[in-house]
Motif scaffolding. Structure first.
Motif, PDB file in Angstrom:
ATOM      1  N   GLU A 120       0.903  -1.047  -0.233  1.00  8.99           N
ATOM      2  CA  GLU A 120      -0.001  -0.071  -0.142  1.00  8.99           C
ATOM      3  C   GLU A 120       0.827   1.266   0.082  1.00  8.99           C
ATOM      4  OE1 GLU A 120      -2.656  -0.321   3.299  1.00  8.99           O
ATOM      5  OE2 GLU A 120      -3.540  -1.775   2.533  1.00  8.99           O
ATOM      6  N   LYS A 121       1.938   1.277   0.658  1.00 14.38           N
ATOM      7  CA  LYS A 121       2.793   2.379   0.747  1.00 14.38           C
ATOM      8  C   LYS A 121       3.476   2.475  -0.540  1.00 14.38           C
ATOM      9  CE  LYS A 121       3.865   1.883   5.791  1.00 14.38           C
ATOM     10  NZ  LYS A 121       5.223   1.622   6.684  1.00 14.38           N
ATOM     11  N   VAL A 122       4.000   1.529  -1.227  1.00 15.83           N
ATOM     12  CA  VAL A 122       4.732   1.535  -2.565  1.00 15.83           C
ATOM     13  C   VAL A 122       3.593   2.057  -3.593  1.00 15.83           C
ATOM     14  CG1 VAL A 122       5.744   0.407  -4.349  1.00 15.83           C
ATOM     15  CG2 VAL A 122       6.382   0.014  -1.775  1.00 15.83           C
ATOM     16  N   ALA A 123       2.432   1.608  -3.331  1.00 16.27           N
ATOM     17  CA  ALA A 123       1.344   2.169  -4.262  1.00 16.27           C
ATOM     18  C   ALA A 123       1.148   3.366  -3.996  1.00 16.27           C
ATOM     19  CB  ALA A 123       0.070   1.283  -4.110  1.00 16.27           C
ATOM     20  N   ALA A 124       1.035   3.999  -2.911  1.00 16.83           N
ATOM     21  CA  ALA A 124       0.801   5.182  -2.643  1.00 16.83           C
ATOM     22  C   ALA A 124       1.814   6.240  -3.081  1.00 16.83           C
ATOM     23  CB  ALA A 124       0.456   5.551  -1.100  1.00 16.83           C
ATOM     24  N   ILE A 125       3.118   6.005  -2.702  1.00 22.02           N
ATOM     25  CA  ILE A 125       4.352   6.670  -3.304  1.00 22.02           C
ATOM     26  C   ILE A 125       4.359   6.794  -4.927  1.00 22.02           C
ATOM     27  CG2 ILE A 125       6.810   6.563  -3.400  1.00 22.02           C
ATOM     28  CD1 ILE A 125       6.913   5.563  -0.529  1.00 22.02           C
ATOM     29  N   SER A 126       4.149   5.593  -5.580  1.00 22.75           N
ATOM     30  CA  SER A 126       4.319   5.683  -6.900  1.00 22.75           C
ATOM     31  C   SER A 126       3.114   6.316  -7.639  1.00 22.75           C
ATOM     32  CB  SER A 126       4.477   4.092  -7.326  1.00 22.75           C
ATOM     33  OG  SER A 126       3.193   3.351  -7.327  1.00 22.75           O
ATOM     34  N   GLY A 127       1.942   5.979  -7.052  1.00 24.89           N
ATOM     35  CA  GLY A 127       0.739   6.730  -7.807  1.00 24.89           C
ATOM     36  C   GLY A 127       0.497   8.151  -7.638  1.00 24.89           C
ATOM     37  N   ASN A 128       0.800   8.494  -6.195  1.00 20.23           N
ATOM     38  CA  ASN A 128       0.508   9.910  -5.708  1.00 20.23           C
ATOM     39  C   ASN A 128       1.583  10.860  -5.745  1.00 20.23           C
ATOM     40  OD1 ASN A 128      -2.101   8.734  -5.275  1.00 20.23           O
ATOM     41  ND2 ASN A 128      -1.668   8.437  -3.211  1.00 20.23           N
ATOM     42  N   ASP A 129       2.643  10.470  -5.713  1.00 20.26           N
ATOM     43  CA  ASP A 129       3.808  11.385  -5.495  1.00 20.26           C
ATOM     44  C   ASP A 129       5.099  10.841  -6.661  1.00 20.26           C
ATOM     45  OD1 ASP A 129       5.748  13.039  -2.705  1.00 20.26           O
ATOM     46  OD2 ASP A 129       5.450  13.622  -5.020  1.00 20.26           O
ATOM     47  N   ALA A 130       5.073  11.192  -7.874  1.00 20.81           N
ATOM     48  CA  ALA A 130       6.018  10.491  -8.423  1.00 20.81           C
ATOM     49  C   ALA A 130       7.439  11.365  -8.388  1.00 20.81           C
ATOM     50  CB  ALA A 130       5.775  10.929 -10.030  1.00 20.81           C
ATOM     51  N   ARG A 131       7.439  12.614  -7.757  1.00 22.74           N
ATOM     52  CA  ARG A 131       8.527  13.424  -7.619  1.00 22.74           C
ATOM     53  C   ARG A 131       9.572  12.688  -6.163  1.00 22.74           C
ATOM     54  NH1 ARG A 131       6.174  19.349  -6.050  1.00 22.74           N
ATOM     55  NH2 ARG A 131       4.936  17.617  -4.589  1.00 22.74           N
ATOM     56  N   THR A 132       8.800  11.958  -5.839  1.00 27.03           N
ATOM     57  CA  THR A 132       9.676  11.384  -4.756  1.00 27.03           C
ATOM     58  C   THR A 132      10.894  10.320  -5.130  1.00 27.03           C
ATOM     59  OG1 THR A 132       8.056  11.214  -3.101  1.00 27.03           O
ATOM     60  CG2 THR A 132       9.726   9.980  -2.656  1.00 27.03           C
ATOM     61  N   TRP A 133      10.594   9.858  -6.409  1.00 27.36           N
ATOM     62  CA  TRP A 133      11.220   8.923  -7.293  1.00 27.36           C
ATOM     63  C   TRP A 133      12.334   9.808  -7.728  1.00 27.36           C
ATOM     64  CZ3 TRP A 133      11.110   3.891  -6.249  1.00 27.36           C
ATOM     65  CH2 TRP A 133       9.971   3.280  -6.012  1.00 27.36           C
ATOM     66  N   SER A 168      17.678  16.072 -12.400  1.00 25.98           N
ATOM     67  CA  SER A 168      16.541  15.333 -11.593  1.00 25.98           C
ATOM     68  C   SER A 168      15.719  16.156 -10.707  1.00 25.98           C
ATOM     69  CB  SER A 168      17.133  14.012 -10.892  1.00 25.98           C
ATOM     70  OG  SER A 168      17.664  13.114 -11.783  1.00 25.98           O
ATOM     71  N   LEU A 169      16.469  17.124  -9.865  1.00 26.57           N
ATOM     72  CA  LEU A 169      15.898  17.948  -9.006  1.00 26.57           C
ATOM     73  C   LEU A 169      15.032  19.121  -9.698  1.00 26.57           C
ATOM     74  CD1 LEU A 169      18.563  18.583  -6.212  1.00 26.57           C
ATOM     75  CD2 LEU A 169      16.480  16.906  -6.155  1.00 26.57           C
ATOM     76  N   ALA A 170      15.530  19.630 -10.756  1.00 25.70           N
ATOM     77  CA  ALA A 170      14.952  20.427 -11.650  1.00 25.70           C
ATOM     78  C   ALA A 170      13.580  19.891 -12.360  1.00 25.70           C
ATOM     79  CB  ALA A 170      15.874  20.711 -12.884  1.00 25.70           C
ATOM     80  N   ASP A 171      13.605  18.714 -12.594  1.00 28.92           N
ATOM     81  CA  ASP A 171      12.324  18.278 -13.161  1.00 28.92           C
ATOM     82  C   ASP A 171      11.202  18.284 -11.993  1.00 28.92           C
ATOM     83  OD1 ASP A 171      13.377  17.864 -15.510  1.00 28.92           O
ATOM     84  OD2 ASP A 171      14.193  15.690 -15.043  1.00 28.92           O
ATOM     85  N   MET A 172      11.580  17.873 -10.789  1.00 31.87           N
ATOM     86  CA  MET A 172      10.613  18.416  -9.569  1.00 31.87           C
ATOM     87  C   MET A 172       9.728  19.576  -9.339  1.00 31.87           C
ATOM     88  SD  MET A 172      12.566  16.193  -6.719  1.00 31.87           S
ATOM     89  CE  MET A 172      11.356  16.257  -5.590  1.00 31.87           C
ATOM     90  N   ASN A 173      10.804  20.689  -9.767  1.00 31.00           N
ATOM     91  CA  ASN A 173      10.101  21.861 -10.068  1.00 31.00           C
ATOM     92  C   ASN A 173       9.257  22.529  -8.506  1.00 31.00           C
ATOM     93  OD1 ASN A 173       9.028  24.530 -10.862  1.00 31.00           O
ATOM     94  ND2 ASN A 173       7.229  23.700 -11.733  1.00 31.00           N
ATOM     95  N   ASP A 174      10.212  22.138  -7.509  1.00 29.91           N
ATOM     96  CA  ASP A 174       9.939  22.450  -6.094  1.00 29.91           C
ATOM     97  C   ASP A 174      10.966  23.391  -5.721  1.00 29.91           C
ATOM     98  OD1 ASP A 174       9.209  22.339  -3.544  1.00 29.91           O
ATOM     99  OD2 ASP A 174       9.861  20.269  -3.430  1.00 29.91           O
ATOM    100  N   PRO A 175      10.260  24.778  -5.195  1.00 32.57           N
ATOM    101  CA  PRO A 175      10.895  25.913  -4.813  1.00 32.57           C
ATOM    102  C   PRO A 175      11.755  25.329  -3.408  1.00 32.57           C
ATOM    103  CG  PRO A 175       8.944  26.505  -5.166  1.00 32.57           C
ATOM    104  CD  PRO A 175       8.830  24.949  -5.169  1.00 32.57           C
ATOM    105  N   SER A 176      11.210  24.440  -2.795  1.00 34.87           N
ATOM    106  CA  SER A 176      12.224  24.175  -1.530  1.00 34.87           C
ATOM    107  C   SER A 176      13.470  23.431  -1.720  1.00 34.87           C
ATOM    108  CB  SER A 176      11.243  23.128  -0.450  1.00 34.87           C
ATOM    109  OG  SER A 176      10.919  21.911  -1.295  1.00 34.87           O
ATOM    110  N   LEU A 177      13.708  22.871  -3.004  1.00 36.76           N
ATOM    111  CA  LEU A 177      14.926  22.249  -3.285  1.00 36.76           C
ATOM    112  C   LEU A 177      15.936  23.219  -3.702  1.00 36.76           C
ATOM    113  CD1 LEU A 177      13.599  19.346  -5.056  1.00 36.76           C
ATOM    114  CD2 LEU A 177      14.263  19.421  -2.771  1.00 36.76           C
ATOM    115  N   VAL A 178      15.747  24.564  -3.353  1.00 39.26           N
ATOM    116  CA  VAL A 178      16.884  25.620  -3.861  1.00 39.26           C
ATOM    117  C   VAL A 178      17.942  25.328  -3.161  1.00 39.26           C
ATOM    118  CG1 VAL A 178      17.489  28.114  -4.183  1.00 39.26           C
ATOM    119  CG2 VAL A 178      15.086  27.153  -4.946  1.00 39.26           C
ATOM    120  N   PRO A 179      18.015  25.275  -2.082  1.00 39.86           N
ATOM    121  CA  PRO A 179      19.401  25.132  -1.388  1.00 39.86           C
ATOM    122  C   PRO A 179      20.117  23.920  -1.814  1.00 39.86           C
ATOM    123  CG  PRO A 179      17.356  25.691   0.462  1.00 39.86           C
ATOM    124  CD  PRO A 179      16.979  25.455  -0.987  1.00 39.86           C
TER     125      PRO A 179
END
Length: 378
Positions: A120-133, A168-179
């Motif tokens: 269930e956790k893997v399904a939740a990660i792969s299905g809902n938050d692809a940026r984690t990969w 890879s971090l640029a593809d996430m488009n997450d401002p919190s990853l700037v540091p």
């Protein structure tokens, strides 16, 4: 028996009356009565003996039967006790096996629940938050870059891995990853400032020098091998000059028999002819040691090996020869090379990515899965 005694007594009592009436010749019947009494007593004794024997035999048989019965009862009791013990052991084993089976079932059920939660956790990660990969991929690339940097000192490959992690971090488009991206950029800049060393080129040059050792000419085989007198030794066809021709023939013979060569450093002993092979093999061995020290970044061993080869070539080979000069020039260039680099001790981006992985991925996997909602109608 009492009747017999009474009858005999009555006979005895009546006998005196008869005796008074009869003549003395009638006394013999008294003897026959005594014989009957003796026979009766004997019969009684025999009967008593037979009865005693029968009683003793019956008593003995009764004792034997009682002993056999006691033995059988003891054996039966022992068998009953043994049967009870075996029954208790079987009962205990059955209880133990039942408990083990129950424990195994519980463990299997727990593992099944854990597997379902993980799915269930893997399904939740792969299905809902692809940026984690993408974050996990960037963390893996940075760790791989650190291993390449400190084990192989391959700066080019390390820079390429860091650039892939930043993409890879640029593809996430997450401002919190700037540091984190700023730290990656700083690591790439630090690696670009490191002076590159062509390790493969150094090894190829050392191998080329090792192959060219046989082309070097020893110092005692120089070109100045002519005799010190430069007079012409050609014979003439004139008979008048037979004396000169004889002297020339004698000198030619002596020149072939004894050769005198010029040598400037006469204090240094010449190398024996059979030592030529050993000298060249020792030079190849030193060059091989230097080549092996290059990928290991052993700068001191590399420099010592190259300097030793240079010293041996200058001591035993003809330095005026063109091949020797080229050989020494390449050795001098190699001795100026350094096989070690001043690499950074750590990457600034690696701890930041570890922290992100801990907060976004590992904590998510450690959270218990939400219980499944019961379906309607159950």
């Amino acid at each position: 028996m009492t009747e017999q005694k009474d009858s005999s007594a009555m006979v005895e009592e009546t006998t005196p009356a008869v005796e008074t009436r009869t003549p003395p010749v009638k006394k013999p019947p008294r003897k026959s009565g005594q014989a009957g009494t003796a026979l009766g007593a004997l019969a009684i004794v025999i009967a008593l003996a037979i009865g005693a024997g029968l009683w003793m035999n019956a008593h003995h048989q009764a004792q034997q039967q009682a002993q056999v019965s006691q033995t059988l009862s003891e054996q039966l009791m022992a068998l009953q006790q043994q049967s009870e013990r075996e029954k208790a052991q079987l009962t205990q084993q059955l209880a133990t096996q039942t408990a083990d089976l129950q424990t195994a079932r519980e463990q299997q059920a727990a593992l099944s629940r854990q597997l379902d939660e993980l799915k269930e956790k893997v399904a939740a990660i792969s299905g809902n938050d692809a940026r984690t990969w993408l974050l996990a991929q960037a963390d893996y690339l940075v760790k791989l870059a650190g291993r390449k940097l400190w084990s192989d000192q391959d700066v080019t490959t390390v820079a390429a891995l860091l650039k892939s992690a930043d993409a890879s971090l640029a593809d996430m488009n997450d401002p919190s990853l700037v540091p984190v991206r700023r730290a990656l950029t700083q690591d790439i800049s630090n690696l670009s400032a490191i002076s590159q060393v062509d390790y493969d080129g150094i090894i190829l040059k050392l191998n080329q020098l090792s192959n060219g050792v046989d082309n070097l000419r020893l110092a005692d085989n120089d070109s100045d091998s002519a005799p010190m007198d430069a007079d012409s030794n050609e014979l003439t066809s004139s008979l008048r000059e037979w004396r000169q021709n004889l002297v020339k023939s004698w000198h030619n013979f002596m020149d072939d028999f004894i050769t005198i060569r010029r040598r400037d450093n006469t204090a240094e002993p010449l190398l024996a002819p059979n030592q030529d092979v050993y000298l060249r093999e020792n030079i190849r061995s030193r060059l091989l040691i230097a080549a092996q020290a290059v990928p290991r970044h052993q700068d001191e061993i590399y420099r010592q090996s190259v300097d030793t080869v240079s010293t041996w070539v200058r001591a035993w080979f003809d330095t005026s020869d063109a091949s020797t000069k080229s050989f020494l020039a390449q050795l001098d260039d190699l001795s100026q090379q350094s096989v070690s680099m001043d690499i950074p001790e750590a990457l600034e981006s690696q701890p930041l990515l570890d922290k992100l992985m801990q907060t976004r991925v590992r904590n998510l996997l450690a959270q218990p899965a939400e219980p499944a909602q019961p379906q309607q109608g159950e």
